[in-house]
Structures are given as structure tokens and as C-alpha cells.
Motif scaffolding. Structure first.
Motif, short mmCIF file in Angstrom:
data_model
loop_
_atom_site.label_atom_id
_atom_site.label_comp_id
_atom_site.label_asym_id
_atom_site.label_seq_id
_atom_site.Cartn_x
_atom_site.Cartn_y
_atom_site.Cartn_z
N SER A 131 0.80 -0.95 -0.05
CA SER A 131 0.07 -0.10 -0.03
C SER A 131 0.93 1.34 -0.03
N LEU A 132 2.14 1.15 0.83
CA LEU A 132 2.79 2.50 0.97
C LEU A 132 3.45 2.58 -0.59
N LEU A 133 3.71 1.75 -1.39
CA LEU A 133 4.14 1.62 -2.49
C LEU A 133 3.66 2.73 -3.63
N HIS A 134 2.41 2.98 -3.25
CA HIS A 134 1.90 4.07 -4.34
C HIS A 134 2.21 5.56 -4.01
N LEU A 135 2.76 5.61 -3.02
CA LEU A 135 3.16 7.03 -2.47
C LEU A 135 4.32 7.56 -3.16
N ARG A 136 4.68 8.97 -3.47
CA ARG A 136 5.83 9.24 -3.83
C ARG A 136 7.00 9.18 -3.12
N GLU A 137 8.25 8.75 -3.41
CA GLU A 137 9.34 8.75 -2.54
C GLU A 137 9.37 9.77 -1.46
N ALA A 138 9.16 11.09 -1.80
CA ALA A 138 9.14 12.24 -0.81
C ALA A 138 8.04 12.09 0.37
N GLU A 139 7.12 11.38 -0.12
CA GLU A 139 6.01 11.36 1.01
C GLU A 139 6.25 10.19 1.80
N LEU A 140 7.20 9.21 1.78
CA LEU A 140 7.22 8.02 2.18
C LEU A 140 7.81 8.25 3.81
N PRO A 141 8.79 9.08 4.22
CA PRO A 141 9.19 9.36 5.37
C PRO A 141 8.15 9.69 6.27
N ASP A 142 7.21 10.71 5.82
CA ASP A 142 6.18 11.14 6.77
C ASP A 142 5.10 10.16 6.96
N ALA A 143 4.99 9.21 5.87
CA ALA A 143 3.92 8.42 6.14
C ALA A 143 4.43 7.23 7.18
N PHE A 144 5.57 6.75 6.93
CA PHE A 144 6.14 5.84 8.09
C PHE A 144 6.15 6.43 9.46
N ALA A 145 6.45 7.88 9.62
CA ALA A 145 6.45 8.48 10.90
C ALA A 145 4.97 8.57 11.49
N ARG A 146 3.91 8.79 10.49
CA ARG A 146 2.61 8.66 11.08
C ARG A 146 2.20 7.41 11.44
N LEU A 163 10.14 -5.02 -5.33
CA LEU A 163 11.78 -4.95 -5.15
C LEU A 163 12.35 -4.06 -6.62
N GLY A 164 13.23 -2.77 -6.34
CA GLY A 164 13.84 -1.77 -7.35
C GLY A 164 14.28 -0.66 -6.82
N SER A 165 14.61 0.00 -7.50
CA SER A 165 15.45 1.32 -7.19
C SER A 165 15.08 2.78 -7.53
N GLY A 166 13.61 2.88 -7.81
CA GLY A 166 13.06 4.06 -8.31
C GLY A 166 11.67 4.23 -8.21
N GLU A 167 11.27 5.30 -8.99
CA GLU A 167 9.84 5.63 -9.07
C GLU A 167 9.41 5.44 -10.42
N THR A 176 6.30 3.48 -6.24
CA THR A 176 7.92 3.60 -5.49
C THR A 176 8.36 2.18 -5.17
N ASP A 177 9.40 1.91 -5.93
CA ASP A 177 9.95 0.51 -5.58
C ASP A 177 11.08 0.59 -4.55
N ALA A 178 11.75 -0.24 -3.94
CA ALA A 178 12.46 -0.19 -2.76
C ALA A 178 13.49 -1.42 -2.89
#
Length: 223
Positions: A131-146, A163-167, A176-178
Motif C-alpha cells: 500500500s505504501l508503494l503507491h506514495l511518491r518517495e518524498a512522501e514516504l518518511p512522513d507516512a512511516f512516521a505517522r 523490489l527496485g530502485s526508483g519511482e 515507488t520501488d525499494a
């Protein structure tokens, strides 16, 4: 696992269509895709066997604990947790998917985005599967913090990414892959981490050949 099903938590807002103002703030191209394809998406995912991942997560959640299914999709995982004796609250950003999940679970499913989640120290476990994978990378730290703020001390957070290394955009949907390094970077701002596990797994759908990156992040207990 718990032998009996505990009482359900107080109901959230039902998964009905939100107000037009709130709905427009959620209506990204990705959410719009799921709004239009809700029934097809639910049908294609509701029977996927996630039992191995469930077992690894539930091993760190106390019997009868309260779990948040964050971005619940079809409600498949919520149903498994309820059947195992846990209490579950669930949300999804798509109103149509939330409605179908609510019907499947026979309990309310809230229409909510990660940016709107603001509960504190409430959950024994938080499950954010694909589910978090649909956020933009810049939004992920805030989403994790929440989400992290919503965990009780001693709670555990599960999340998964392709699995991946970009948006990238795949049709109407954003991904957003990770890899382990990227995911670790998004988690670095969280306080009181007791442990982090990363592992890879193959897609459980027979027609797919994707690799997933999974993480379990354990919050430290109060001294």
C-alpha cells in the motif's frame, strides 16, 4: 494464536463515499484507477495465500491485539487476522474498495489516506501490505512516521514494496520501488526502533513473477 475472537474495536467511519472536497484531495491518478477497477482488483487479490507473511507478523502481535490494516485493499488480510482472534481496524484511500472490503469483513472500513492518519499509540501491530508503494518517495518518511506514531510501545510494523530502485508510473498507477538501502533510509527518522528485519519473497499470484521486499520494524517497549 488466540482461541476466541475478542470484541470488535469501536467502529470507524463506514467505507462510503467521502465528501466531494475530501474526495478530490485523495483522487490521484492511482486512486482513480482503483475507483474504476475496484471489483476487478478485489477479485484478483482476495484469494491470494499470504499465510506465511501473516504468521511472521502475528508472531510479534499479542493474542487478541489490535491491528491496523493500512491500505487494506480487498480486506483479505484483515479477514485472516479476525479469523485468528485479533481485533482489526482498516482503511483504504479508494472509497469503492473500502466499501467492498467493508461488505466482505462485515465491519466498517474507513476511507483515509496515509497523510490523514493521525492516531497515537493505539495499535499492537500495523500491516501495510503493498500500500505504501503507491506514495511518491518524498512522501514516504512522513507516512512511516505517522504509522509509527500509531504503534504502542512494543508494537510491530509490517510493510512491503516491489523490489527496485526508483519511482515509475505503470499505466494510471504510481509505484515507488525499494531495495534494502532505500527502505532503511525511509526508516532512519523513526525513534525507539528495537529491531528491523528485511527479507525478499516471490509474488504469490501464479501469473506474476515479481520479487517483493518485506520489512518488520519492532518498536521498543517502555522501560
Amino acid at each position: 494464536m488466540a482461541a476466541a475472537v475478542p470484541a470488535s474495536p469501536p467502529p470507524l467511519r463506514p467505507g462510503n463515499l467521502p465528501s466531494s472536497t475530501r474526495f478530490s484531495s485523495l483522487m490521484t491518478a492511482t486512486v482513480a484507477h482503483y475507483e474504476r477497477n475496484a471489483a476487478r482488483f478485489v477479485e484478483s487479490t482476495i484469494e491470494v495465500d499470504m499465510s506465511a507473511l501473516h504468521a511472521r507478523f502475528l508472531a510479534q502481535v499479542p493474542d487478541g491485539g489490535l491491528i491496523l490494516d493500512a491500505g487494506c485493499g480487498s480486506g483479505r488480510d484483515s479477514k485472516a487476522f479476525l479469523s485468528a482472534g485479533y481485533r482489526v481496524r482498516a482503511f483504504d484511500a479508494s472509497a469503492n474498495i473500502a466499501r467492498l472490503a467493508s461488505e466482505f469483513l462485515q465491519q466498517p472500513v474507513e476511507v483515509l489516506s496515509f497523510a490523514e492518519f493521525s492516531e497515537r499509540s493505539r495499535y499492537d501491530g500495523i500491516w501495510a501490505c503493498a500500500s505504501l508503494l503507491h506514495l511518491r518517495e518524498a512522501e514516504l518518511p512522513d507516512a512511516f512516521a505517522r504509522l509509527w506514531a500509531g504503534l504502542k510501545p512494543g508494537g510491530v510494523l509490517y510493510a512491503s514494496f516491489k523490489l527496485g530502485s526508483g519511482e515509475r508510473d505503470d499505466g494510471e498507477r504510481h509505484f515507488t520501488d525499494a531495495d534494502e538501502e532505500r527502505l532503511q533510509h525511509w526508516l532512519d527518522g523513526l525513534a525507539d526502533i528495537e529491531s528491523i528485519e528485511f527479507w525478499r519473497s516471490e509474488d504469490r499470484r501464479p501469473e506474476r513473477s515479481e520479487t517483493w521486499l518485506n520489512t518488520l520494524v519492532k518498536r521498543g517497549s517502555l522501560a
